[in-house]
Design a protein around this motif. Structure first.
Motif, PDB file in Angstrom:
ATOM      1  N   MET A  27       0.829  -1.200   0.000  1.00  0.00           N
ATOM      2  CA  MET A  27       0.000   0.000   0.000  1.00  0.00           C
ATOM      3  C   MET A  27       0.872   1.262   0.000  1.00  0.00           C
ATOM      4  N   GLU A  28       1.928   1.267   0.829  1.00  0.00           N
ATOM      5  CA  GLU A  28       2.828   2.423   0.875  1.00  0.00           C
ATOM      6  C   GLU A  28       3.448   2.700  -0.491  1.00  0.00           C
ATOM      7  N   HIS A  29       3.878   1.658  -1.170  1.00  0.00           N
ATOM      8  CA  HIS A  29       4.492   1.842  -2.481  1.00  0.00           C
ATOM      9  C   HIS A  29       3.487   2.365  -3.508  1.00  0.00           C
ATOM     10  N   ARG A  30       2.266   1.904  -3.439  1.00  0.00           N
ATOM     11  CA  ARG A  30       1.241   2.392  -4.359  1.00  0.00           C
ATOM     12  C   ARG A  30       0.896   3.852  -4.061  1.00  0.00           C
ATOM     13  N   ILE A  31       0.863   4.215  -2.785  1.00  0.00           N
ATOM     14  CA  ILE A  31       0.584   5.604  -2.406  1.00  0.00           C
ATOM     15  C   ILE A  31       1.699   6.509  -2.899  1.00  0.00           C
ATOM     16  N   ARG A  32       2.954   6.084  -2.690  1.00  0.00           N
ATOM     17  CA  ARG A  32       4.093   6.892  -3.153  1.00  0.00           C
ATOM     18  C   ARG A  32       4.075   7.056  -4.665  1.00  0.00           C
ATOM     19  N   ALA A  34       1.459   6.980  -6.623  1.00  0.00           N
ATOM     20  CA  ALA A  34       0.358   7.882  -6.968  1.00  0.00           C
ATOM     21  C   ALA A  34       0.730   9.336  -6.695  1.00  0.00           C
ATOM     22  N   CYS A  35       1.522   9.578  -5.665  1.00  0.00           N
ATOM     23  CA  CYS A  35       1.918  10.950  -5.323  1.00  0.00           C
ATOM     24  C   CYS A  35       2.898  11.531  -6.333  1.00  0.00           C
ATOM     25  N   GLU A  36       3.641  10.709  -7.045  1.00  0.00           N
ATOM     26  CA  GLU A  36       4.603  11.230  -8.007  1.00  0.00           C
ATOM     27  C   GLU A  36       4.034  11.316  -9.421  1.00  0.00           C
ATOM     28  N   SER A  37       2.748  11.115  -9.568  1.00  0.00           N
ATOM     29  CA  SER A  37       2.097  11.199 -10.872  1.00  0.00           C
ATOM     30  C   SER A  37       2.190  12.616 -11.419  1.00  0.00           C
ATOM     31  N   ASN A  38       2.444  12.745 -12.720  1.00  0.00           N
ATOM     32  CA  ASN A  38       2.544  14.048 -13.368  1.00  0.00           C
ATOM     33  C   ASN A  38       1.234  14.481 -14.016  1.00  0.00           C
ATOM     34  N   GLU A  39       0.213  13.668 -13.903  1.00  0.00           N
ATOM     35  CA  GLU A  39      -1.068  14.007 -14.515  1.00  0.00           C
ATOM     36  C   GLU A  39      -1.705  15.171 -13.778  1.00  0.00           C
ATOM     37  N   GLU A  40      -2.365  16.032 -14.508  1.00  0.00           N
ATOM     38  CA  GLU A  40      -3.013  17.200 -13.920  1.00  0.00           C
ATOM     39  C   GLU A  40      -4.530  17.039 -13.927  1.00  0.00           C
ATOM     40  N   LEU A  41      -4.998  15.897 -13.464  1.00  0.00           N
ATOM     41  CA  LEU A  41      -6.433  15.645 -13.415  1.00  0.00           C
ATOM     42  C   LEU A  41      -7.003  16.172 -12.108  1.00  0.00           C
TER      43      LEU A  41
END
Length: 57
Positions: A27-32, A34-41
């Motif tokens: 879960m921690e790795h998936r959260i990290r 997701a936090c580094e995503s460059n998408e501007e949605l």
């Protein structure tokens, strides 16, 4: 996890959530990731931040 000064171990996360350490680690790795995503949605639906709901009905 994000606001912890020295990080947050998967063991602490597992105890807090009541799951196994292996599950918390994934879960921690998936959260990290997701936090580094460059998408501007924009965020959609109900969003919970620090036990506060923003949006919705």
């Amino acid at each position: 996890m994000i606001s912890a000064r020295r990080g947050f171990s998967s063991i602490q996360f597992a105890k807090h959530l009541g799951v196994t350490q292996k599950t918390a680690w994934h879960m921690e790795h998936r959260i990290r990731k997701a936090c580094e995503s460059n998408e501007e949605l924009p965020l959609k639906g109900d969003i919970e931040i620090d036990e506060t709901y923003i949006g919705g009905k």
